[in-house]
Design an enzyme around this catalytic site. Structure first.
Site, mmCIF file in Angstrom:
data_model
loop_
_atom_site.group_PDB
_atom_site.id
_atom_site.type_symbol
_atom_site.label_atom_id
_atom_site.label_comp_id
_atom_site.label_asym_id
_atom_site.label_seq_id
_atom_site.Cartn_x
_atom_site.Cartn_y
_atom_site.Cartn_z
ATOM 1 N N THR A 67 117.092 -48.211 -77.467
ATOM 2 C CA THR A 67 117.440 -49.141 -78.549
ATOM 3 C C THR A 67 117.735 -50.524 -77.980
ATOM 4 O OG1 THR A 67 118.356 -47.304 -79.779
ATOM 5 C CG2 THR A 67 119.062 -49.511 -80.457
ATOM 6 N N ASN A 111 118.023 -66.362 -53.460
ATOM 7 C CA ASN A 111 119.379 -66.380 -54.003
ATOM 8 C C ASN A 111 120.437 -66.755 -52.963
ATOM 9 O OD1 ASN A 111 118.268 -63.689 -53.241
ATOM 10 N ND2 ASN A 111 120.417 -63.116 -53.302
ATOM 11 N N ALA A 127 117.353 -58.405 -64.016
ATOM 12 C CA ALA A 127 116.256 -58.559 -63.046
ATOM 13 C C ALA A 127 116.115 -57.339 -62.132
ATOM 14 C CB ALA A 127 116.453 -59.818 -62.223
ATOM 15 N N THR A 128 117.192 -56.613 -61.885
ATOM 16 C CA THR A 128 117.071 -55.405 -61.053
ATOM 17 C C THR A 128 116.097 -54.439 -61.723
ATOM 18 O OG1 THR A 128 119.322 -55.638 -60.220
ATOM 19 C CG2 THR A 128 118.347 -53.430 -60.082
ATOM 20 N N CYS A 166 125.397 -58.885 -54.379
ATOM 21 C CA CYS A 166 124.971 -57.484 -54.340
ATOM 22 C C CYS A 166 125.210 -56.864 -52.983
ATOM 23 C CB CYS A 166 123.487 -57.369 -54.653
ATOM 24 S SG CYS A 166 123.054 -58.316 -56.051
ATOM 25 N N HIS A 195 121.857 -63.735 -67.235
ATOM 26 C CA HIS A 195 123.171 -64.183 -66.735
ATOM 27 C C HIS A 195 123.073 -65.208 -65.609
ATOM 28 C CE1 HIS A 195 123.828 -61.830 -62.894
ATOM 29 N NE2 HIS A 195 122.852 -61.118 -63.399
HETATM 30 C C1 LIG Z 1 116.723 -63.099 -56.767
HETATM 31 C C2 LIG Z 1 117.441 -62.045 -57.545
HETATM 32 N N1 LIG Z 1 116.764 -60.970 -57.966
HETATM 33 C C3 LIG Z 1 117.360 -60.009 -58.671
HETATM 34 C C4 LIG Z 1 118.675 -60.063 -59.014
HETATM 35 C C5 LIG Z 1 119.307 -58.960 -59.823
HETATM 36 O O1 LIG Z 1 119.566 -59.430 -61.111
HETATM 37 P P1 LIG Z 1 120.454 -58.597 -62.159
HETATM 38 O O2 LIG Z 1 121.869 -58.836 -61.753
HETATM 39 O O3 LIG Z 1 120.146 -59.198 -63.474
HETATM 40 O O4 LIG Z 1 120.052 -57.186 -62.080
HETATM 41 C C6 LIG Z 1 119.429 -61.167 -58.595
HETATM 42 C C7 LIG Z 1 120.876 -61.241 -58.894
HETATM 43 O O5 LIG Z 1 121.689 -61.396 -58.030
HETATM 44 C C8 LIG Z 1 118.793 -62.186 -57.850
HETATM 45 O O6 LIG Z 1 119.463 -63.250 -57.417
#
Ligand SMILES: Cc1ncc(COP(=O)(O)O)c(C=O)c1O
Length: 386
Positions: free
Chosen positions: A240, A154, A74-75, A325, A204
């Site tokens: 890839t 989150n 997601a990042t 994070c 994940h």
């Molecule tokens: C709301 C939200 N966005 C983005 C992310 C980032 O996801 P990823 O760890 O897959 O990069 C997270 C993960 O903690 C999240 O909770």
């Protein structure tokens, strides 16, 4: 000395791999682990595995599989969506709108855009964390070209009214991106019914492998690529493809589609049990809404105690003081501060998050561990226990 087995209540940071996903990963690694872009039988076999996974994910969130771009998580999806759209459409306006309570992978992207001449309006939530659609609408301008609002927070589990926000954006022809990392695979998400142009997700968080995610790009939205290389994924995101991880995400999506209702029912029961077990402790407060929040997250603060000390005292319980994070930062959570908590209240916060493998026994352990940690720390240092 043998350390006690961890009791894992940190599902918002990451979820364990579902055993069906683990089986699928092994299967693909031993059979179709080739380059899906290769123009030979083995490559085509892997390309079929990728296409099946796109179909499974597409079915879970009700989108055309062709609208899915695979990313590392997601990042990366958030970066691609926000940077790609803002730059592609800079001629439509340089005003962008988001919330103060977004994940760092959104907040810091907007901060980067601010440095290059975009103007960002940072909306504050109400005291329970929700964005009021009227406040949102009032922030829009003629030169607003992009909005990004997350579906589920989150840290607190607050759920935003994506439907209402999408409607407002669509009426004004403003692009709408949703960070749904905490939502896809955990609550029903129907991209086609929502007026959403881009949605970020990551395997994940719903029992899939780490290092694979997706950006769904609907309605023919054009994005400026943020990486350059081969011609994969219509040059939008070259490189890839990790066919095993993608297959794992696909299986996680199929399993989620089957389990989502049962998962949610169980989470509601577990969250009620946990909150009932700790709400009576002197000075405890719930961070987030009493009703209507995502049932897999419970965030609580407690008077006179510092979160990091609490975290240590709670071991072997694995919980968090905030977003994983941000765990290197000594600062109180900016998400909780935006809800109006004082530094002390924010610093004492613990996020319990649970999921498919959590048992009633885990929750009962958490209740008694939290109760005894609070009373132990209070007895050690009346005032602030640090
Ligand atoms: C709301 C939200 N966005 C983005 C992310 C980032 O996801 P990823 O760890 O897959 O990069 C997270 C993960 O903690 C999240 O909770």
């Amino acid at each position: 000395m043998i350390s006690p087995a961890p009791i894992y209540l940190d599902y918002a940071a990451t979820t364990p791999l579902d055993s069906r996903v683990a089986d699928r990963l092994r299967d693909v690694q031993s059979s179709a682990y080739f380059n899906p872009a290769s123009n030979h039988i083995a490559g085509r076999q892997s390309a079929r595995v990728v296409a099946e996974a796109a179909t499974s994910l597409g079915a879970l969130i009700n989108v055309d599989p062709a609208s899915i771009i695979w990313t590392s998580g997601a990042t990366e999806s958030n970066n691609l969506a926000i940077l790609g759209a803002a730059k592609q459409r800079a001629h439509c306006g340089r005003h962008l709108v988001t919330m103060r309570t977004e994940h760092k992978a959104v907040v810091d992207v907007f901060r980067a855009l601010e440095k290059t001449g975009f103007e960002v309006t940072w909306l504050s939530p109400g005291p329970e964390g929700q964005l009021d659609p009227e406040t949102f609408e009032a922030a829009l301008r003629d030169d607003t070209q992009l909005v990004s609002i997350m579906k589920i927070n989150n840290e607190t589990g607050v759920v935003q009214d994506i439907e209402a926000i999408g409607r407002i954006c669509r009426a004004r022809n403003i692009l709408f991106h949703v960070d749904a990392a905490q939502a896809v695979g955990k609550v029903p998400v129907d991209v086609s019914a929502l007026q959403v142009d881009m949605m970020s997700m990551t395997a994940h968080k719903f029992y899939g492998p780490k290092g694979i995610g997706a950006l769904c790009v609907a309605n023919g939205t054009a994005l400026e690529p943020q990486m350059f290389g081969g011609g994969q994924q219509k040059r939008m995101r070259p490189g890839t493809l990790p066919v095993d991880l993608i297959a794992g995400l696909g299986t996680a999506a199929t399993v989620a589609a089957q389990c989502i209702d049962d998962d949610l029912c169980k989470l509601v029961m577990l969250k009620d049990r946990l909150w009932s077990g700790i709400r009576g402790i002197d000075g405890v407060r719930l961070n987030g809404p009493e009703q209507g929040g995502y049932p897999g997250i419970l965030n609580v603060s407690v008077e006179d105690i510092e979160g990091e000390s609490l975290l240590l005292a709670l071991e072997p319980l694995c919980v968090a003081t905030g977003s994983a994070c941000n765990s290197q930062s000594q600062e109180p959570s900016y998400v909780l501060r935006a809800l109006g908590l004082s530094d002390q209240e924010a610093q004492s916060a613990i996020r319990f998050s649970f999921g498919r493998q959590t048992t009633v026994e885990d929750i009962d352990f958490a209740i008694s561990a939290y109760r005894s940690a609070v009373s132990k720390l209070r007895s050690l240092a009346p005032g602030i226990a640090a």
